[in-house]
Structure formats: C-alpha cells, structure tokens
Design an enzyme around this catalytic site. Sequence first.
Site, PDB file in Angstrom:
ATOM      1  N   GLU A 190      10.305   0.634   9.809  1.00  0.00           N
ATOM      2  CA  GLU A 190      11.184   1.899  10.040  1.00  0.00           C
ATOM      3  C   GLU A 190      10.668   2.841   9.996  1.00  0.00           C
ATOM      4  OE1 GLU A 190      14.180   1.393   9.286  1.00  0.00           O
ATOM      5  OE2 GLU A 190      14.463  -0.706   8.085  1.00  0.00           O
ATOM      6  N   LYS A 233       0.951  -1.340   0.034  1.00  0.00           N
ATOM      7  CA  LYS A 233       0.164  -0.213   0.048  1.00  0.00           C
ATOM      8  C   LYS A 233       0.694   1.054  -0.116  1.00  0.00           C
ATOM      9  CE  LYS A 233      -2.005   2.926   3.153  1.00  0.00           C
ATOM     10  NZ  LYS A 233      -1.815   3.945   2.093  1.00  0.00           N
TER      11      LYS A 233
HETATM   12  P1  NAP Z   1       2.835   7.903   8.340  1.00  0.00           P
HETATM   13  O1  NAP Z   1       1.619   9.738   8.181  1.00  0.00           O
HETATM   14  O2  NAP Z   1       3.047   6.972   9.125  1.00  0.00           O
HETATM   15  O3  NAP Z   1       2.277   6.933   6.564  1.00  0.00           O
HETATM   16  C1  NAP Z   1       3.205   6.339   6.126  1.00  0.00           C
HETATM   17  C2  NAP Z   1       2.255   5.204   5.821  1.00  0.00           C
HETATM   18  O4  NAP Z   1       1.210   4.293   6.175  1.00  0.00           O
HETATM   19  C3  NAP Z   1       1.545   6.029   4.793  1.00  0.00           C
HETATM   20  O5  NAP Z   1       1.025   4.729   3.409  1.00  0.00           O
HETATM   21  C4  NAP Z   1       0.036   6.193   5.710  1.00  0.00           C
HETATM   22  O6  NAP Z   1      -1.325   5.867   4.322  1.00  0.00           O
HETATM   23  C5  NAP Z   1       0.010   4.822   5.771  1.00  0.00           C
HETATM   24  N1  NAP Z   1      -1.257   5.367   6.819  1.00  0.00           N
HETATM   25  C6  NAP Z   1      -1.135   6.490   7.668  1.00  0.00           C
HETATM   26  N2  NAP Z   1      -2.106   5.796   8.763  1.00  0.00           N
HETATM   27  C7  NAP Z   1      -2.355   4.087   9.425  1.00  0.00           C
HETATM   28  C8  NAP Z   1      -2.687   3.497   9.518  1.00  0.00           C
HETATM   29  N3  NAP Z   1      -4.320   4.200  10.773  1.00  0.00           N
HETATM   30  N4  NAP Z   1      -2.793   2.009   9.195  1.00  0.00           N
HETATM   31  C9  NAP Z   1      -2.271   2.052   7.643  1.00  0.00           C
HETATM   32  N5  NAP Z   1      -1.285   2.340   7.451  1.00  0.00           N
HETATM   33  C10 NAP Z   1      -1.822   3.614   8.158  1.00  0.00           C
HETATM   34  O7  NAP Z   1       4.192   8.471   7.999  1.00  0.00           O
HETATM   35  P2  NAP Z   1       4.469  10.274   6.412  1.00  0.00           P
HETATM   36  O8  NAP Z   1       4.385  10.978   7.407  1.00  0.00           O
HETATM   37  O9  NAP Z   1       3.644   9.051   5.227  1.00  0.00           O
HETATM   38  O10 NAP Z   1       5.887   9.797   6.364  1.00  0.00           O
HETATM   39  C11 NAP Z   1       6.752  10.238   7.296  1.00  0.00           C
HETATM   40  C12 NAP Z   1       7.458   9.342   8.294  1.00  0.00           C
HETATM   41  O11 NAP Z   1       8.168   8.990   7.624  1.00  0.00           O
HETATM   42  C13 NAP Z   1       8.412  10.500   8.790  1.00  0.00           C
HETATM   43  O12 NAP Z   1       7.865  10.278  10.546  1.00  0.00           O
HETATM   44  C14 NAP Z   1      10.035   9.887   8.298  1.00  0.00           C
HETATM   45  O13 NAP Z   1      10.590  10.212   9.650  1.00  0.00           O
HETATM   46  C15 NAP Z   1       9.464   8.419   8.165  1.00  0.00           C
HETATM   47  N6  NAP Z   1      10.173   7.621   8.021  1.00  0.00           N
HETATM   48  C16 NAP Z   1      10.981   6.729   8.174  1.00  0.00           C
HETATM   49  C17 NAP Z   1      12.264   5.796   7.060  1.00  0.00           C
HETATM   50  C18 NAP Z   1      13.023   4.854   7.842  1.00  0.00           C
HETATM   51  O14 NAP Z   1      13.174   4.782   7.006  1.00  0.00           O
HETATM   52  N7  NAP Z   1      12.949   4.764   9.556  1.00  0.00           N
HETATM   53  C19 NAP Z   1      11.937   6.614   5.655  1.00  0.00           C
HETATM   54  C20 NAP Z   1      10.906   7.351   5.610  1.00  0.00           C
HETATM   55  C21 NAP Z   1      10.221   7.906   6.322  1.00  0.00           C
HETATM   56  P3  NAP Z   1      -1.990   7.961   3.711  1.00  0.00           P
HETATM   57  O15 NAP Z   1      -0.720   8.141   2.738  1.00  0.00           O
HETATM   58  O16 NAP Z   1      -2.195   7.180   2.746  1.00  0.00           O
HETATM   59  O17 NAP Z   1      -1.891   9.129   5.089  1.00  0.00           O
END
Ligand code: NAP
Length: 485
Positions: A255, A180
């Site tokens: 991650e 997804k």
């Molecule tokens: P996010 O809001 O957690 O979203 C990530 C993914 O999870 C998206 O596909 C999102 O879908 C989905 N999602 C959100 N709520 C969900 C739920 N309740 N159940 C299942 N899936 C759900 O994070 P983001 O804002 O997109 O990304 C930024 C974050 O990612 C930052 O904190 C960054 O540090 C972290 N990150 C970490 C790494 C690593 O390797 N450690 C790498 C890159 C990014 P939708 O888009 O449809 O909301």
Amino acid sequence: MLTRTNRFLKEANLIGADWVGADSGATFDVFNPANGQRLGHVPNAGAVETRRAIEVAHECFQEWRRTTAAHRAGLMRKLHDVIMDNRQVLAELLTLEQGKPLAESLGEVGNSAAYILWYAEEARRVYGDTMPSPWADRKMMVVKEPVGVIAAITPWNFPSSMLARKIGPALATGCTAVVKPAEATPYSGLAWGLLAQEAGIPDGVINIVTGDPAPIGKELTGNPLVRKITFTGSTRTGKILLKQAAGTVKKVSMELGGNAPFIVFDDADVEAAVSGAMLAKFRNSGQTCVCTNRFYAQSKIYDKFVERLAEEAAKLTVGNGLDDGTVQGPVINEMQLGKIEELVADAEKKGGKILTGGKRHTLGGTFYEPTVIANAKPRMRFSKEEIFGPVAPVYRFKDEADAIAMANDTDYGLACYFYTQNLGRAYRVMDGLKYGLVGVNEGMITAVEAPFGGFKESGLGKEGGHQGIDEYLDSKYVCIGGLGQ
Ligand code: NAP
C-alpha cells in the site's frame, strides 16, 4: 503527565509472552509533534531480535493454524471490545505521538476496531471450491490455508488502523505476525500487544519490534520462515522491500504513495464539491495517502471553486490536537515541513497565486497554515510529487478529455475524486480514471467493507473488503482419485 498515566504506553517490544528491550539495551526517543516534548523511549532493536520474533511466530503458527475459525472469530470480537472499551486512552496516545486532532484519533481507533470486527466475521467465510471433475473416479477441490508467518511494516500517519488492516486478516486466517511500527509513532503499534493479551490472543501470535528499519526490514524480507510481507508506506521503501522479498519469493501486499486528483466539472454542485474537498485535503493535516494532491476545476466554475475553497481553508482552527476545537494539528516533523515549504516556494516561483496560507503557522514548531494555491500548472513540482501537507493547488481545465488526461498523468494510481451532476459523464470519467479508488461526488470513501489498494506505483493487493483476506491465504488444489465408477 498524561502519557505516564496511560496504561497503553508500553516501552518494550513484545516477543512471544515477553515484553523485552533491545539486546544491546539501546533505545530511541519519541516526541510529541505538537510541542516537541519527549514522550519517552522505546527499544532500538535490529535483525537479531527480529529473527527471534520470527522464530517464535513460526513456532506458534503450528498450533494457531489448527484453531477453528469460530474460535479465532470469538477472540477477535473480544479484541474489538477491548479496543472500544479503551478508545479514549488509545486515541489520546495516538494524538500525543502523531499530532492529529483527538476527534480524528477517536475515528481512527474506532476504525481499527471495525477492521477487527469485519475480519472476525470474514474468518468464518473462507470458502474453498469444488469443480466438476473430468475423471469419473476422481473428485477435485480447492482448499484455503493460512500462508504462515506474516511480516507487517506500517507508517506514522495512521499508526493504529494501518496495523488493524494487517493484524485483522492475519488473525482471521490463522497466520501469526511480526510487526514493525514506524519510528515516529511506535506507541500506538506497541499498544496492539497489550490489547491482544487482554483479549486472550495466545502469546506469540502477534509480535512487535521497534527499531532501525533497514536491518529489521532485511530480516523480515530475507527470512524464509516469513511467507508474506505486507507494507504500507512510501513507494520508495516499497520498491526496496519488493526487491528484497524476491530472494525468498514471498507473497507481497504493497500500500504505497498516492497523488490523488480531485476534478470539479462545470456541472457540479460547487458547495458539495468544496465540502468534499475539505475532507479530501485537510484531514490529518493533508498527511494521508488518499489526500488530494491536485485539484482540477473546469474553466466556468474555476474562480468560484477556488474562492470558496480558500474561504473554508482559512476558517480551519490549527493547534494542539488535544485542545478543544482543533481541526488541524502539526505536520509530523521538520523534514516534512521543509518539503512542504520547498513545494510551495517552487509553485510561487512558477506563477502560483497563494489565496490563503502559504507559510509556517505563528504557533511555531511544525504547524503549517492551511493553504490554497490558484493558477497551478503541470510544471510545478507537486504535479508529480506527493505533498503530504495541508496545501491545495488548483489547476484549470477545459473539457472532460483534458481532465482525464491530466488526472492520469502520474506514476501513481491510488485514490481520485470527481464532482458532476451528469450521470453519463459520471460513468465515462469513472471508466477513464486509472485509480484503485474512485469517489464520485464524495470526498471520503474508505470503509472496512470496501477493498482498498492502488494501481501502478501505488501498490499491489487489497486491504479491507472480502478481497483483503485472500492475501493471507494459499489456495491448494486437491485431487482425490481411486474412487471407483
Ligand atoms: P516510509 O518512509 O516508507 O516508512 C514506512 C515504514 O517503512 C516505516 O515503518 C519505516 O520505518 C519503514 N521503513 C523505512 N525504510 C525501510 C527499509 N529500508 N526497510 C524496512 N522498512 C523501512 O513512509 P512514511 O513516510 O512513514 O509514510 C508515508 C507514506 O506512506 C506516503 O507515501 C503515503 O502515501 C504512504 N501511505 C500509503 C497508504 C496506503 O494505504 N496506500 C496508507 C498510508 C500511507 P521508520 O519509521 O523507522 O523509518
């Protein structure tokens, strides 16, 4: 319009061999963050479509798991070549939906291909073990087998390569996948479906659903046919998924978020530190999990470092990622921009001194000026919160112990960086920092050959390196008895 002529622009989900819409026919729109224009729409699927994709993946797993590693490696090398042959169009698509400069998108797509090639190579090195048996008539061994159907959820900041890190080891080990992508950037995720088909990967090995994250996530974590969940995204969502996955005791890789410190000691080469700082802060408009969130400069070089950092930040050309010369694109959306503004306002109120930037860019939309803030203090919100934008706060520190303590004062533990020319200090500080990735005199250290993953609330498990493949394997101990003496 460029998107309509991009053959990788798929506006359907892939389940088995079929490109399909949501059962209800519902869709959601996708926008270009550089100009707010609507690029198109993709299916707004939910739990039912996800369950169907899982069932297809499970059925397909029964055959795929029996293929040889050499066969899968061959298909993966083809996948690598298909990605590289289409690198330019894939990068254009990525920039259109994500906003990063085209050069960075080309880098990301190249990196996706590199992960696939790395795991094609690793596929043939999934070794087991034999142990000296304590019984004369029995032999003991450990064999590795694919966990089964894996579910992958990815964020918008690296919509291509975050999937490569998950699809790569899944293909290599003989797992099948339901993925997804993020709502903001679904096209680069859906493109993986077409790439897989063109490489000859069997239908049903990779399935892709887009839509409402909560019901899709609930199905992926709750369905017992899924044996592993691999997630890249925020710590907040990671915790929800961990709780949900506990119900069926799945393997998990997380991650999650970061709060990277970047320490510059008095004995550092300041110019090298500034170059490293630019990479570690402003790449992808500061929207990477390994981006520096907090700079720490030692008292004697503090003024020189902040002054040079501000000079270099002020030189960055901000603009549409498809325009020549752009090195910083927009941030992903208005919500993210609002958060950046709040953090900067909080810092100013608490005594932070803005040396460059500090406001929305005159280009409008979601463009923000590259910003450097001197006189940063622990009481400012970004000491604890991920900025995820082009803002560089610089704190002052006295000595080595002080720097290590400040750097570790966070719930996160993904990446950290420090600059020193003293070898003894390099080892001491490396030992003292509680982080999964440590850059010593380097501001960008990610590579397919190295394990990537955080400590503390930055996550669980590793991606990349030879370590990354273990997460997709079960170890089975076998004891063969009755062999005689
Ligand atoms: P996010 O809001 O957690 O979203 C990530 C993914 O999870 C998206 O596909 C999102 O879908 C989905 N999602 C959100 N709520 C969900 C739920 N309740 N159940 C299942 N899936 C759900 O994070 P983001 O804002 O997109 O990304 C930024 C974050 O990612 C930052 O904190 C960054 O540090 C972290 N990150 C970490 C790494 C690593 O390797 N450690 C790498 C890159 C990014 P939708 O888009 O449809 O909301």
